[in-house]
Design a protein around this motif. Structure first.
Motif, PDB file in Angstrom:
ATOM      1  N   LEU A  36      10.810   7.983 -16.208  1.00 25.33           N
ATOM      2  CA  LEU A  36       9.239   7.984 -16.482  1.00 25.33           C
ATOM      3  C   LEU A  36       8.805   9.426 -16.973  1.00 25.33           C
ATOM      4  CD1 LEU A  36       6.275   7.120 -16.461  1.00 25.33           C
ATOM      5  CD2 LEU A  36       6.242   7.865 -13.876  1.00 25.33           C
ATOM      6  N   ALA A  37       9.409  10.362 -16.395  1.00 23.57           N
ATOM      7  CA  ALA A  37       9.112  11.907 -16.972  1.00 23.57           C
ATOM      8  C   ALA A  37       9.610  11.892 -18.049  1.00 23.57           C
ATOM      9  CB  ALA A  37       9.704  12.799 -15.771  1.00 23.57           C
ATOM     10  N   SER A  38      10.760  11.699 -18.578  1.00 27.86           N
ATOM     11  CA  SER A  38      11.447  11.779 -19.855  1.00 27.86           C
ATOM     12  C   SER A  38      10.408  10.876 -21.210  1.00 27.86           C
ATOM     13  CB  SER A  38      12.681  11.154 -19.999  1.00 27.86           C
ATOM     14  OG  SER A  38      12.639   9.744 -20.047  1.00 27.86           O
ATOM     15  N   LEU A  39       9.681   9.976 -20.656  1.00 23.82           N
ATOM     16  CA  LEU A  39       8.986   9.205 -21.619  1.00 23.82           C
ATOM     17  C   LEU A  39       7.656   9.963 -21.760  1.00 23.82           C
ATOM     18  CD1 LEU A  39       9.445   5.477 -20.786  1.00 23.82           C
ATOM     19  CD2 LEU A  39      10.348   6.701 -22.572  1.00 23.82           C
ATOM     20  N   LEU A  40       7.099  10.438 -20.824  1.00 22.17           N
ATOM     21  CA  LEU A  40       5.990  11.277 -20.587  1.00 22.17           C
ATOM     22  C   LEU A  40       6.202  12.474 -21.603  1.00 22.17           C
ATOM     23  CD1 LEU A  40       4.962  11.345 -17.056  1.00 22.17           C
ATOM     24  CD2 LEU A  40       3.530  10.249 -18.745  1.00 22.17           C
ATOM     25  N   VAL A  41       7.329  12.962 -21.675  1.00 16.48           N
ATOM     26  CA  VAL A  41       7.745  14.216 -22.098  1.00 16.48           C
ATOM     27  C   VAL A  41       7.491  13.906 -23.804  1.00 16.48           C
ATOM     28  CG1 VAL A  41       9.295  15.972 -22.989  1.00 16.48           C
ATOM     29  CG2 VAL A  41       8.805  15.709 -20.510  1.00 16.48           C
ATOM     30  N   ILE A  42       8.467  12.754 -24.065  1.00 16.70           N
ATOM     31  CA  ILE A  42       8.518  12.411 -25.502  1.00 16.70           C
ATOM     32  C   ILE A  42       7.074  12.068 -25.976  1.00 16.70           C
ATOM     33  CG2 ILE A  42       9.451  10.395 -26.832  1.00 16.70           C
ATOM     34  CD1 ILE A  42      11.808  10.197 -25.118  1.00 16.70           C
ATOM     35  N   GLU A  43       6.178  11.415 -25.384  1.00 18.07           N
ATOM     36  CA  GLU A  43       5.010  11.266 -25.603  1.00 18.07           C
ATOM     37  C   GLU A  43       4.274  12.471 -25.942  1.00 18.07           C
ATOM     38  OE1 GLU A  43       1.827   8.758 -26.964  1.00 18.07           O
ATOM     39  OE2 GLU A  43       3.899   8.291 -26.861  1.00 18.07           O
ATOM     40  N   ALA A  44       4.327  13.363 -25.107  1.00 15.68           N
ATOM     41  CA  ALA A  44       3.603  14.531 -25.144  1.00 15.68           C
ATOM     42  C   ALA A  44       3.999  15.467 -26.483  1.00 15.68           C
ATOM     43  CB  ALA A  44       3.907  15.342 -24.195  1.00 15.68           C
ATOM     44  N   GLN A  45       5.279  15.644 -26.707  1.00 18.70           N
ATOM     45  CA  GLN A  45       6.040  15.915 -27.794  1.00 18.70           C
ATOM     46  C   GLN A  45       5.413  15.451 -29.098  1.00 18.70           C
ATOM     47  OE1 GLN A  45      10.004  15.825 -26.564  1.00 18.70           O
ATOM     48  NE2 GLN A  45      10.257  18.048 -26.422  1.00 18.70           N
ATOM     49  N   ARG A  46       5.344  14.117 -29.082  1.00 15.75           N
ATOM     50  CA  ARG A  46       4.963  13.194 -30.399  1.00 15.75           C
ATOM     51  C   ARG A  46       3.323  13.582 -30.810  1.00 15.75           C
ATOM     52  NH1 ARG A  46       5.517   7.155 -29.553  1.00 15.75           N
ATOM     53  NH2 ARG A  46       7.509   7.565 -29.619  1.00 15.75           N
ATOM     54  N   ARG A  47       2.764  13.699 -29.567  1.00 11.89           N
ATOM     55  CA  ARG A  47       1.096  13.992 -29.842  1.00 11.89           C
ATOM     56  C   ARG A  47       0.858  15.331 -30.200  1.00 11.89           C
ATOM     57  NH1 ARG A  47      -2.534  10.818 -25.482  1.00 11.89           N
ATOM     58  NH2 ARG A  47      -1.224   8.958 -25.270  1.00 11.89           N
ATOM     59  N   LEU A  48       1.750  16.316 -29.601  1.00  9.35           N
ATOM     60  CA  LEU A  48       1.443  17.699 -30.151  1.00  9.35           C
ATOM     61  C   LEU A  48       2.149  17.990 -31.673  1.00  9.35           C
ATOM     62  CD1 LEU A  48       2.980  19.312 -26.761  1.00  9.35           C
ATOM     63  CD2 LEU A  48       0.624  19.778 -27.820  1.00  9.35           C
ATOM     64  N   LEU A  49       2.998  17.132 -31.989  1.00  4.57           N
ATOM     65  CA  LEU A  49       3.421  17.368 -33.290  1.00  4.57           C
ATOM     66  C   LEU A  49       2.711  16.657 -34.435  1.00  4.57           C
ATOM     67  CD1 LEU A  49       6.055  18.085 -35.245  1.00  4.57           C
ATOM     68  CD2 LEU A  49       7.074  16.049 -34.400  1.00  4.57           C
ATOM     69  N   TYR A  50       2.246  15.602 -34.016  1.00  8.79           N
ATOM     70  CA  TYR A  50       1.515  14.685 -35.178  1.00  8.79           C
ATOM     71  C   TYR A  50      -0.093  14.293 -34.938  1.00  8.79           C
ATOM     72  CZ  TYR A  50       6.279  13.579 -36.103  1.00  8.79           C
ATOM     73  OH  TYR A  50       7.651  13.692 -36.622  1.00  8.79           O
ATOM     74  N   SER A  51      -0.502  15.167 -33.892  1.00  7.07           N
ATOM     75  CA  SER A  51      -2.068  14.864 -33.786  1.00  7.07           C
ATOM     76  C   SER A  51      -2.643  16.214 -33.379  1.00  7.07           C
ATOM     77  CB  SER A  51      -2.349  13.648 -32.811  1.00  7.07           C
ATOM     78  OG  SER A  51      -1.978  14.127 -31.413  1.00  7.07           O
ATOM     79  N   PRO A  52      -3.978  16.226 -33.716  1.00  2.00           N
ATOM     80  CA  PRO A  52      -4.626  17.475 -33.388  1.00  2.00           C
ATOM     81  C   PRO A  52      -5.472  17.309 -32.056  1.00  2.00           C
ATOM     82  CG  PRO A  52      -5.928  16.160 -34.856  1.00  2.00           C
ATOM     83  CD  PRO A  52      -4.688  15.478 -34.612  1.00  2.00           C
ATOM     84  N   ILE A  53      -4.587  17.557 -30.834  1.00  2.00           N
ATOM     85  CA  ILE A  53      -5.121  17.432 -29.931  1.00  2.00           C
ATOM     86  C   ILE A  53      -5.011  18.612 -28.851  1.00  2.00           C
ATOM     87  CG2 ILE A  53      -3.047  16.613 -28.774  1.00  2.00           C
ATOM     88  CD1 ILE A  53      -4.428  14.686 -27.033  1.00  2.00           C
ATOM     89  N   SER A  54      -5.837  18.974 -28.057  1.00  2.00           N
ATOM     90  CA  SER A  54      -5.836  20.355 -27.223  1.00  2.00           C
ATOM     91  C   SER A  54      -4.794  19.804 -25.954  1.00  2.00           C
ATOM     92  CB  SER A  54      -6.973  20.663 -26.494  1.00  2.00           C
ATOM     93  OG  SER A  54      -7.766  19.786 -25.686  1.00  2.00           O
ATOM     94  N   VAL A  55      -4.053  20.850 -25.421  1.00  2.00           N
ATOM     95  CA  VAL A  55      -3.468  20.675 -24.215  1.00  2.00           C
ATOM     96  C   VAL A  55      -3.926  20.077 -22.940  1.00  2.00           C
ATOM     97  CG1 VAL A  55      -2.074  21.956 -22.456  1.00  2.00           C
ATOM     98  CG2 VAL A  55      -1.890  22.598 -24.965  1.00  2.00           C
ATOM     99  N   LYS A  56      -5.451  20.451 -22.955  1.00  2.00           N
ATOM    100  CA  LYS A  56      -6.161  20.095 -21.850  1.00  2.00           C
ATOM    101  C   LYS A  56      -6.382  18.508 -21.883  1.00  2.00           C
ATOM    102  CE  LYS A  56     -10.602  20.698 -19.410  1.00  2.00           C
ATOM    103  NZ  LYS A  56     -11.953  21.782 -19.201  1.00  2.00           N
ATOM    104  N   GLU A  57      -6.618  18.150 -23.211  1.00  2.00           N
ATOM    105  CA  GLU A  57      -7.098  16.532 -23.239  1.00  2.00           C
ATOM    106  C   GLU A  57      -5.799  15.811 -23.175  1.00  2.00           C
ATOM    107  OE1 GLU A  57      -8.772  13.872 -27.249  1.00  2.00           O
ATOM    108  OE2 GLU A  57      -8.317  16.059 -27.301  1.00  2.00           O
TER     109      GLU A  57
END
Length: 284
Positions: free
Chosen positions: A229-250
């Motif tokens: 579960l943690a590995s999938l959360l990290v992958i999703e976090a990396q994907r969003r940081l890479l490809y979408s304008p989102i703040s760390v808090k959001e």
């Protein structure tokens, strides 16, 4: 992030429900191919079978090198960043939309990618059969006298070859029922991806014990359910940081973390980098 659903739909065949091409016979014009050479996401399954050559790809954040007789396959909603194709490569490509799975004669479990891999290797004999099936599909697609049912029959045979090879490495350690439980586990995790998710709750939803779930996930991934579960959360976090304008808090709140500071520590624990360093490295 470039979404290519509408672009690919322009090339869909209502008769055949899928598309096949090769290095010698492409169905894309130059402008479309230029778009597909950029990082993009779609609702299509994409299969790239390399007969001869070498090809590099990035799927989400994983770098893969495809060699002779190997298959790259990409599931809907994954981010694909291909490198420009070498002129000497010999290959076949296959696309079909996710919602057209109902046309297949059976459910091919590998399409759910339960083991989180995008690369399949084949024996020499299997590679020869796959090459022949691709050539036949391409010929049928170009024939005006071919019925769609015949092409779909060959497509089913091709996907069965992929399915058998995908599970060949794990069939010795997992039985059919265990593979089914793992696929259900992964599907549930993806549909409810949040840090707050309880593994005990997941086991209860799947109708199995927590100890059995632990055993199955550990045998499948070499990780515990919580680690997976943690590995999938990290992958999703990396994907969003890479490809979408989102703040760390959001992002932290979206992934179920009540404390953005804890999310930052969680990210560094599993990636070895702070979020700031991760973003900095992407810009280099």
């Amino acid at each position: 992030m470039l979404t290519v659903n509408k672009i690919l739909q322009n090339y869909d065949s209502p008769e055949f429900q899928f598309r096949v091409c090769s290095q010698a016979q492409s169905f894309y014009d130059a402008s479309t191919q230029e778009l597909l050479d950029q990082p993009h996401i779609s609702n299509h399954y994409y299969f790239y079978y390399l007969v001869k050559g070498k090809s590099a790809h990035q799927i989400d954040l994983n770098h893969l090198e495809i060699l002779d007789g190997e298959l790259l396959f990409i599931c809907p909603n994954q981010v694909h960043s291909p490198q420009r194709e070498a002129a000497e490569n010999v290959f076949f490509k296959l696309y079909f939309e996710e919602h057209k799975q109902f046309l297949l004669k059976e459910h091919f479990a590998f399409l759910g990618n339960p083991f989180h891999t995008n690369q399949i290797r084949f024996s020499n004999n299997t590679s020869s059969r796959i090459h022949l099936i691709f050539k036949t599909l391409l010929e049928l697609q170009q024939s005006h006298q071919t019925t769609p049912s015949l092409s779909l029959s060959y497509l089913n045979v091709l996907l069965e070859e992929f399915n058998l090879a995908y599970f060949s490495d794990v069939s010795q350690s997992l039985n059919t029922q265990e593979i089914g439980h793992f696929m259900d586990f992964k599907e549930y995790i993806y549909q409810n991806l949040t840090f707050e998710l309880s593994i005990e709750q997941v086991a209860q939803e799947l109708g199995i014990s927590s100890s059995l779930l632990y055993k199955i996930v550990k045998k499948s991934t070499q990780q515990s359910p919580k680690q997976y579960l943690a590995s999938l959360l990290v992958i999703e976090a990396q994907r969003r940081l890479l490809y979408s304008p989102i703040s760390v808090k959001e992002l932290a709140y979206d992934l179920g973390f009540s404390d953005p500071s804890y999310f930052s520590r969680f990210f560094k624990k599993y990636t070895g980098k702070s979020i700031r360093q991760f973003i900095t490295d992407l810009s280099i």
